[in-house]
Design a protein around this motif. Sequence first.
Motif, PDB file in Angstrom:
ATOM      1  N   TYR A 100       0.092 -14.037   4.034  1.00  0.00           N
ATOM      2  CA  TYR A 100      -1.218 -13.406   4.271  1.00  0.00           C
ATOM      3  C   TYR A 100      -1.031 -11.973   4.750  1.00  0.00           C
ATOM      4  N   HIS A 101      -1.624 -11.051   4.019  1.00  0.00           N
ATOM      5  CA  HIS A 101      -1.442  -9.618   4.285  1.00  0.00           C
ATOM      6  C   HIS A 101      -2.791  -8.938   4.526  1.00  0.00           C
ATOM      7  N   PRO A 102      -2.769  -7.755   5.150  1.00  0.00           N
ATOM      8  CA  PRO A 102      -4.006  -6.963   5.180  1.00  0.00           C
ATOM      9  C   PRO A 102      -4.370  -6.613   3.743  1.00  0.00           C
ATOM     10  N   ASN A 103      -5.639  -6.519   3.414  1.00  0.00           N
ATOM     11  CA  ASN A 103      -5.966  -6.166   2.034  1.00  0.00           C
ATOM     12  C   ASN A 103      -5.750  -4.673   1.803  1.00  0.00           C
ATOM     13  N   ILE A 104      -5.778  -4.293   0.546  1.00  0.00           N
ATOM     14  CA  ILE A 104      -5.415  -2.918   0.183  1.00  0.00           C
ATOM     15  C   ILE A 104      -6.382  -1.894   0.787  1.00  0.00           C
TER      16      ILE A 104
ATOM     17  N   HIS B 183       1.985  -6.141  11.848  1.00  0.00           N
ATOM     18  CA  HIS B 183       2.266  -6.906  10.628  1.00  0.00           C
ATOM     19  C   HIS B 183       3.399  -6.250   9.833  1.00  0.00           C
ATOM     20  N   MET B 184       3.364  -4.928   9.768  1.00  0.00           N
ATOM     21  CA  MET B 184       4.362  -4.226   8.957  1.00  0.00           C
ATOM     22  C   MET B 184       5.774  -4.383   9.505  1.00  0.00           C
ATOM     23  N   HIS B 185       5.863  -4.691  10.787  1.00  0.00           N
ATOM     24  CA  HIS B 185       7.178  -4.985  11.355  1.00  0.00           C
ATOM     25  C   HIS B 185       7.817  -6.155  10.603  1.00  0.00           C
ATOM     26  N   PHE B 186       6.981  -7.109  10.185  1.00  0.00           N
ATOM     27  CA  PHE B 186       7.496  -8.295   9.499  1.00  0.00           C
ATOM     28  C   PHE B 186       7.529  -8.117   7.977  1.00  0.00           C
ATOM     29  N   CYS B 187       6.739  -7.189   7.463  1.00  0.00           N
ATOM     30  CA  CYS B 187       6.442  -7.219   6.030  1.00  0.00           C
ATOM     31  C   CYS B 187       6.909  -5.969   5.276  1.00  0.00           C
ATOM     32  N   HIS B 188       7.980  -6.147   4.543  1.00  0.00           N
ATOM     33  CA  HIS B 188       8.524  -5.066   3.713  1.00  0.00           C
ATOM     34  C   HIS B 188       7.501  -4.601   2.670  1.00  0.00           C
ATOM     35  N   GLN B 189       6.833  -5.569   2.084  1.00  0.00           N
ATOM     36  CA  GLN B 189       5.881  -5.285   1.008  1.00  0.00           C
ATOM     37  C   GLN B 189       4.773  -4.320   1.464  1.00  0.00           C
ATOM     38  N   CYS B 190       4.222  -4.577   2.633  1.00  0.00           N
ATOM     39  CA  CYS B 190       3.152  -3.704   3.120  1.00  0.00           C
ATOM     40  C   CYS B 190       3.693  -2.349   3.592  1.00  0.00           C
ATOM     41  N   ARG B 191       4.949  -2.337   4.039  1.00  0.00           N
ATOM     42  CA  ARG B 191       5.538  -1.039   4.390  1.00  0.00           C
ATOM     43  C   ARG B 191       5.651  -0.179   3.129  1.00  0.00           C
ATOM     44  N   LYS B 192       6.099  -0.794   2.044  1.00  0.00           N
ATOM     45  CA  LYS B 192       6.231  -0.056   0.785  1.00  0.00           C
ATOM     46  C   LYS B 192       4.854   0.400   0.288  1.00  0.00           C
ATOM     47  N   GLN B 193       3.908  -0.517   0.384  1.00  0.00           N
ATOM     48  CA  GLN B 193       2.549  -0.205  -0.053  1.00  0.00           C
ATOM     49  C   GLN B 193       1.982   0.989   0.735  1.00  0.00           C
ATOM     50  N   THR B 194       2.216   0.967   2.038  1.00  0.00           N
ATOM     51  CA  THR B 194       1.723   2.045   2.888  1.00  0.00           C
ATOM     52  C   THR B 194       2.398   3.370   2.545  1.00  0.00           C
TER      53      THR B 194
ATOM     54  N   TYR C 243      -8.884  -9.949  13.951  1.00  0.00           N
ATOM     55  CA  TYR C 243      -7.583  -9.888  13.289  1.00  0.00           C
ATOM     56  C   TYR C 243      -6.616 -10.751  14.076  1.00  0.00           C
ATOM     57  N   THR C 244      -5.860 -11.572  13.386  1.00  0.00           N
ATOM     58  CA  THR C 244      -4.851 -12.396  14.045  1.00  0.00           C
ATOM     59  C   THR C 244      -3.520 -12.177  13.354  1.00  0.00           C
ATOM     60  N   LEU C 245      -2.481 -11.957  14.144  1.00  0.00           N
ATOM     61  CA  LEU C 245      -1.140 -11.850  13.594  1.00  0.00           C
ATOM     62  C   LEU C 245      -0.263 -12.884  14.292  1.00  0.00           C
ATOM     63  N   ILE C 246       0.349 -13.758  13.504  1.00  0.00           N
ATOM     64  CA  ILE C 246       1.209 -14.780  14.106  1.00  0.00           C
ATOM     65  C   ILE C 246       2.519 -14.118  14.522  1.00  0.00           C
ATOM     66  N   LEU C 247       2.883 -14.304  15.797  1.00  0.00           N
ATOM     67  CA  LEU C 247       4.130 -13.713  16.294  1.00  0.00           C
ATOM     68  C   LEU C 247       5.247 -14.753  16.372  1.00  0.00           C
ATOM     69  N   LYS C 248       4.915 -15.925  16.903  1.00  0.00           N
ATOM     70  CA  LYS C 248       5.918 -16.987  17.036  1.00  0.00           C
ATOM     71  C   LYS C 248       5.269 -18.326  16.767  1.00  0.00           C
TER      72      LYS C 248
ATOM     73  N   ASP D 198       2.225 -13.544   9.327  1.00  0.00           N
ATOM     74  CA  ASP D 198       0.973 -13.710   8.580  1.00  0.00           C
ATOM     75  C   ASP D 198      -0.178 -13.027   9.313  1.00  0.00           C
ATOM     76  N   PHE D 199      -1.027 -12.391   8.520  1.00  0.00           N
ATOM     77  CA  PHE D 199      -2.105 -11.537   9.028  1.00  0.00           C
ATOM     78  C   PHE D 199      -3.431 -12.112   8.553  1.00  0.00           C
TER      79      PHE D 199
END
Lengths: 226, 233
Positions: A4-8, A30-41, A158-163, A177-178
Amino acid sequence: MIKYHPNINTLTEYASGSLDTAAAIAVSAHMHFCHQCRKQTQDLQLLGGTMLDNNIAVADIDSSVLHSLMQKIDAVDTKVETKVQPAGHKQVTDASLAGLPPVVAKMIGNRNKLKWKRLTKSLQIAPLTTGQSRAEVSLHKISAGGKVMQHDHRGQEYTLILKGSFSDESGVYQPGDFLLKQPGDIHSPYAAANRDCICLTVVEAPVRFTSLLGKLLNPFLRLSPA
Amino acid sequence: MAKLLREQSSEVSKTDSSHFNKVIGEIKPAGEQRLQNTAKRTDSWSLDLVAIGARQDREAFARFFQHFAPLIKGYFLNHQGMMMSSTQADELVQEVMLKVWTKASKYKPEKSAASTWVFTMARNTRIDMLRRQSRHNTEVLETEDIWATEEEESPVARLQMQREQKLVREAMVDLPPEQAQIVQIIYLQGKTHTVAAEELNLPLGTVKSRLRLALAKMKIQITQSADEADLLT
Ligand SMILES: [Zn+2]
């Protein structure tokens, strides 16, 4: 694996800088966990650079502005920053905070400073200090196997699962997951049986429990933003 | 869904060859020229930036300033929430260019274009300014704790990055005006989709889908599928 990601559109508001600070905290965590959203950003920032470079609303600037800037530079004998880690990436010293996104670790600062409030048998909340007052930012802890009574959302949440992980009617959520809940969305999450679930939560208006007991508890949910 | 499809197809039909710049009104005739110039010189800006970082090259800095300062000033003056004088804008430009001077040694040309890097500096300065205006305590969390300007650690091949940049620039010119307008409002005027929708008197879903269509045309890879609920909220 993050599902689950933030939308575009949210990522675009983040990249263009209009996203509300509290929501941006959740996105950046979220981006700390997510390569895909870092690239998107990164791509969205490339667009920003291109927009800036083709900005037709250029404004004339007097040459004195450069001169006075150079004087300032000379005056402060600017030390050119060496490749130190930015403040947000400081080494997390408290071992229990290891693995958390730097922005979250910085808000927590010191684990012992967290003030957990028990709201129900399985739900505890610790407010976080963010320097803004438009939204409440906090950590939520659902005890292992615990269930949070059904509640709805009066503002965007907004909820971000940490652990750990939790589930609700629509899925299972893992670290990174976001989730974005809209006003009127109702759900009743429960944590996995074997460990506590800790989430970062950004809420524009406090959640409201939909059961009678929950309604009685509701006043405690009005955390004051700090 | 049907409604959305209709909206999208009507946008496609409106896709005449209108130039991107037509949307915005006060056009400088040199707009297109500028576009071509920067395309040619993109690379030299990153070389200048490297020179500033490596040996505090003042000539490179002056060139860099002359190109970017007027753009950054326009960026600040254009923002909705910041009614400011030309002098105040000059001060913010100095703030950004001072960051350029002090942080240039961190710039990695293989990871991002100079304009992207400068954009993140200007954006963060604008966010800083707005946070201060709304009396946020900006010491608890600094803007850079939330909006990192560091690039992704896995390097995008330099050639690939340049290709992407070229693609974005070219596609931008051919965007249908109603999509170009949204990109413009969101990036340069710093508005949210919600504010853009209110001002244009359009449904929020329309604004969101126009942005997505524009991103798709510019081949900004959209990795998540858009569901209908996303667009309508
Ligand atoms: Zn993601």
